[in-house]
Motif scaffolding. Structure first.
Motif, PDB file in Angstrom:
ATOM      1  N   ASN A 188       0.813  -1.217   0.000  1.00 23.14           N
ATOM      2  CA  ASN A 188       0.000   0.000   0.000  1.00 23.14           C
ATOM      3  C   ASN A 188       0.844   1.263   0.000  1.00 23.14           C
ATOM      4  OD1 ASN A 188      -2.705  -0.921  -0.045  1.00 23.14           O
ATOM      5  ND2 ASN A 188      -2.576  -1.516   2.093  1.00 23.14           N
ATOM      6  N   ALA A 189       1.930   1.263   0.765  1.00 19.32           N
ATOM      7  CA  ALA A 189       2.781   2.455   0.847  1.00 19.32           C
ATOM      8  C   ALA A 189       3.324   2.793  -0.530  1.00 19.32           C
ATOM      9  CB  ALA A 189       3.923   2.221   1.834  1.00 19.32           C
ATOM     10  N   CYS A 190       3.263   4.061  -0.884  1.00 13.49           N
ATOM     11  CA  CYS A 190       3.666   4.522  -2.209  1.00 13.49           C
ATOM     12  C   CYS A 190       4.540   5.763  -2.061  1.00 13.49           C
ATOM     13  CB  CYS A 190       2.429   4.824  -3.062  1.00 13.49           C
ATOM     14  SG  CYS A 190       2.799   5.344  -4.739  1.00 13.49           S
ATOM     15  N   TYR A 191       5.760   5.703  -2.578  1.00 10.14           N
ATOM     16  CA  TYR A 191       6.672   6.846  -2.626  1.00 10.14           C
ATOM     17  C   TYR A 191       7.092   7.049  -4.087  1.00 10.14           C
ATOM     18  CZ  TYR A 191       7.475   4.935   2.140  1.00 10.14           C
ATOM     19  OH  TYR A 191       7.347   4.393   3.394  1.00 10.14           O
ATOM     20  N   PRO A 192       7.220   8.304  -4.523  1.00  8.78           N
ATOM     21  CA  PRO A 192       6.927   9.542  -3.799  1.00  8.78           C
ATOM     22  C   PRO A 192       5.436   9.743  -3.629  1.00  8.78           C
ATOM     23  CG  PRO A 192       7.532  10.027  -6.060  1.00  8.78           C
ATOM     24  CD  PRO A 192       7.735   8.555  -5.886  1.00  8.78           C
ATOM     25  N   CYS A 193       5.115  10.611  -2.669  1.00  3.70           N
ATOM     26  CA  CYS A 193       3.716  10.840  -2.324  1.00  3.70           C
ATOM     27  C   CYS A 193       3.556  12.267  -1.834  1.00  3.70           C
ATOM     28  CB  CYS A 193       3.305   9.845  -1.235  1.00  3.70           C
ATOM     29  SG  CYS A 193       1.625  10.044  -0.628  1.00  3.70           S
ATOM     30  N   GLY A 194       2.486  12.923  -2.282  1.00  2.82           N
ATOM     31  CA  GLY A 194       2.231  14.285  -1.847  1.00  2.82           C
ATOM     32  C   GLY A 194       2.465  15.278  -2.965  1.00  2.82           C
ATOM     33  N   PRO A 195       2.121  16.541  -2.737  1.00  2.00           N
ATOM     34  CA  PRO A 195       2.244  17.561  -3.786  1.00  2.00           C
ATOM     35  C   PRO A 195       3.684  17.723  -4.244  1.00  2.00           C
ATOM     36  CG  PRO A 195       1.840  18.572  -1.636  1.00  2.00           C
ATOM     37  CD  PRO A 195       1.631  17.108  -1.457  1.00  2.00           C
ATOM     38  N   GLU A 196       3.860  17.891  -5.554  1.00  2.00           N
ATOM     39  CA  GLU A 196       5.206  17.981  -6.108  1.00  2.00           C
ATOM     40  C   GLU A 196       5.985  19.178  -5.577  1.00  2.00           C
ATOM     41  OE1 GLU A 196       5.360  17.647 -10.318  1.00  2.00           O
ATOM     42  OE2 GLU A 196       4.324  15.709 -10.366  1.00  2.00           O
ATOM     43  N   ASP A 197       5.267  20.223  -5.169  1.00  2.00           N
ATOM     44  CA  ASP A 197       5.951  21.395  -4.631  1.00  2.00           C
ATOM     45  C   ASP A 197       5.971  21.386  -3.104  1.00  2.00           C
ATOM     46  OD1 ASP A 197       3.253  21.779  -4.226  1.00  2.00           O
ATOM     47  OD2 ASP A 197       3.246  23.886  -4.852  1.00  2.00           O
TER      48      ASP A 197
END
Length: 323
Positions: free
Chosen positions: A83-92
Motif C-alpha cells: 500500500n505504501a507509495c513513494y513519492p507521495c504528496g504535492p510535487e511542490d
C-alpha cells in the motif's frame, strides 16, 4: 507486522510491539537538542526538541522505528507493504524521505496539530538513506495524548485519518480497521446474558462475554484485540500500574516464535515491546529473550548536548533469584 498503542491514565503513554523475523541492530537512542539533524533536501535542524526512542544508528545518524520528543509527541512507523507509495504528496511540497519524518516532525513540533499542518504539505520522497538501506514501506502513528492521527502514503496521496481508537497495526488501510470494528460491537468483558428467550442457558465459565474476539496474529485481528483490551482496561493511575498494564495489552497481541511463519520460511516474532511516558520521557522496553522491563530516562542532562546517547539493549533473560 507491528502493533502501536496509545494509552492514558494520569499520564499519556505510547508504544508498540515491533514484529520482525530479524534484528536490525536497534538500541535505545536519545538525540539531544543540539545534535544537528541533516536531511537530503531540507535545511538542517541545528537545534530541536530532544527525542528518545528505538533506533539503528547508521553513519552516526539515528534511524528511528518509533520515538517521543520532550513535548510528549509520539511517532511510530509500521510496516505497510503493498500500500505504501513513494513519492507521495504535492510535487511542490516540503521534500522529506520516509526515514526523515520522525526526526523532522518530532524535532520541530510540540503537538499533533503542528505535525498535521506539516504533513498536509509534505512531499514524501523515494530517496533511501543509503544505496544499501532501501526505504521501508511504512505508515505512521502520531499522538500527543490528546489527538491521534494515522498517516498513510498511498498512490492517490498522503491520507490522514483521525484515530479515535488509539491503535494501529498493518494492512489493510486504516479506514478498513475502523469499519471492521463494527463487527465486534457485541463483545463485552462482562458475562453474557441469555438472549435466546426460551432455554435456561447460562455461561459455564468466565470470559464468555468476549466469545468471538479474534485470536490470530493477522493485522485486522490484532487491531480488534488491542482495541478491545485498551477500552476495557481497568488500571490504577500510578506509573508502575500504567506501565504494567500497557505491556499486558501488548503481550496479548505479541508473536511467540512458531506462531507466524513468513513466505521465506522464517519466524515472525515480537522482537521488542516498548512503552514511553509522554510527560517524563522515560522509555521502557523488553525484548523477546528478556521479559524484564528496562527503563531509560531522558532527564534534563540527557536532553542537553550535541552527541547521541546510545543504550544497548539488555537482551539476555534476567532472573530474580530468591536467597
Amino acid at each position: 507486522m507491528c502493533t502501536s498503542l496509545t494509552f492514558t491514565t494520569a499520564d499519556p503513554y505510547f508504544g508498540r510491539n515491533l514484529d520482525l523475523e530479524y534484528h536490525f541492530g536497534q538500541q535505545v537512542v536519545i538525540t539531544p537538542r543540539n545534535y544537528p539533524f541533516t536531511f537530503k533536501a531540507m535545511p538542517a535542524l541545528e537545534t530541536h526538541y530532544a527525542i528518545i526512542g528505538m533506533a539503528t544508528v547508521a553513519e552516526g545518524y539515528p534511524l528511528y522505528a518509533e520515538a517521543v520528543n520532550e513535548k510528549g509527541l509520539y511517532l511510530a512507523g509500521l510496516n505497510f507493504p503493498g500500500n505504501a507509495c513513494y513519492p507521495c504528496g504535492p510535487e511542490d511540497g516540503t521534500p522529506a524521505a520516509p526515514y526523515e519524518l520522525i526526526p523532522w516532525l518530532l524535532g520541530s513540533c510540540d503537538s499533533v496539530d503542528q505535525a498535521e499542518e506539516k504533513l498536509r504539505s509534505v512531499r514524501i520522497l523515494d530517496t533511501p538513506f543509503a544505496p544499501n538501506v532501501p526505504n521501508a514501506p511504512l505508515h505512521w502513528h502520531l499522538s500527543d495524548g490528546k489527538r491521534t492521527l494515522v498517516a498513510e502514503p498511498m498512490a492517490d496521496g498522503l491520507r490522514l485519518f483521525e484515530d479515535p481508537v488509539g491503535v494501529l497495526t498493518n494492512n489493510p488501510a486504516f479506514d478498513f480497521h475502523l469499519a471492521n470494528l463494527n463487527q465486534y460491537l457485541g463483545l463485552s468483558a462482562a458475562q453474557p446474558e441469555n438472549r435466546f428467550g426460551g432455554p435456561g442457558l447460562r455461561p459455564f465459565g468466565q470470559g464468555m462475554g468476549a466469545l468471538g474476539l479474534p485470536g490470530d496474529w493477522s493485522p485486522a485481528s490484532r487491531f480488534v484485540r488491542a482495541a478491545f483490551l485498551k477500552w476495557n482496561s481497568a488500571c490504577e493511575p500510578d506509573e508502575a500500574s500504567s506501565v504494567s498494564q500497557f505491556f499486558h495489552i501488548l503481550d496479548a497481541v505479541a508473536m511467540p516464535r512458531g506462531a507466524v511463519r513468513t513466505p521465506e520460511g522464517k519466524w515472525d516474532i515480537t522482537d521488542y515491546s516498548c512503552c514511553v511516558n509522554g510527560r517524563t520521557g522515560t522509555y521502557y522496553y523488553k525484548t523477546y529473550d528478556n521479559s524484564q522491563i528496562t527503563a531509560v530516562a531522558m532527564d534534563e542532562a540527557a536532553r542537553e548536548g550535541s552527541k547521541l546517547l546510545c543504550r544497548p539493549l539488555v537482551t539476555g533473560q534476567q532472573f530474580r533469584t530468591e536467597p
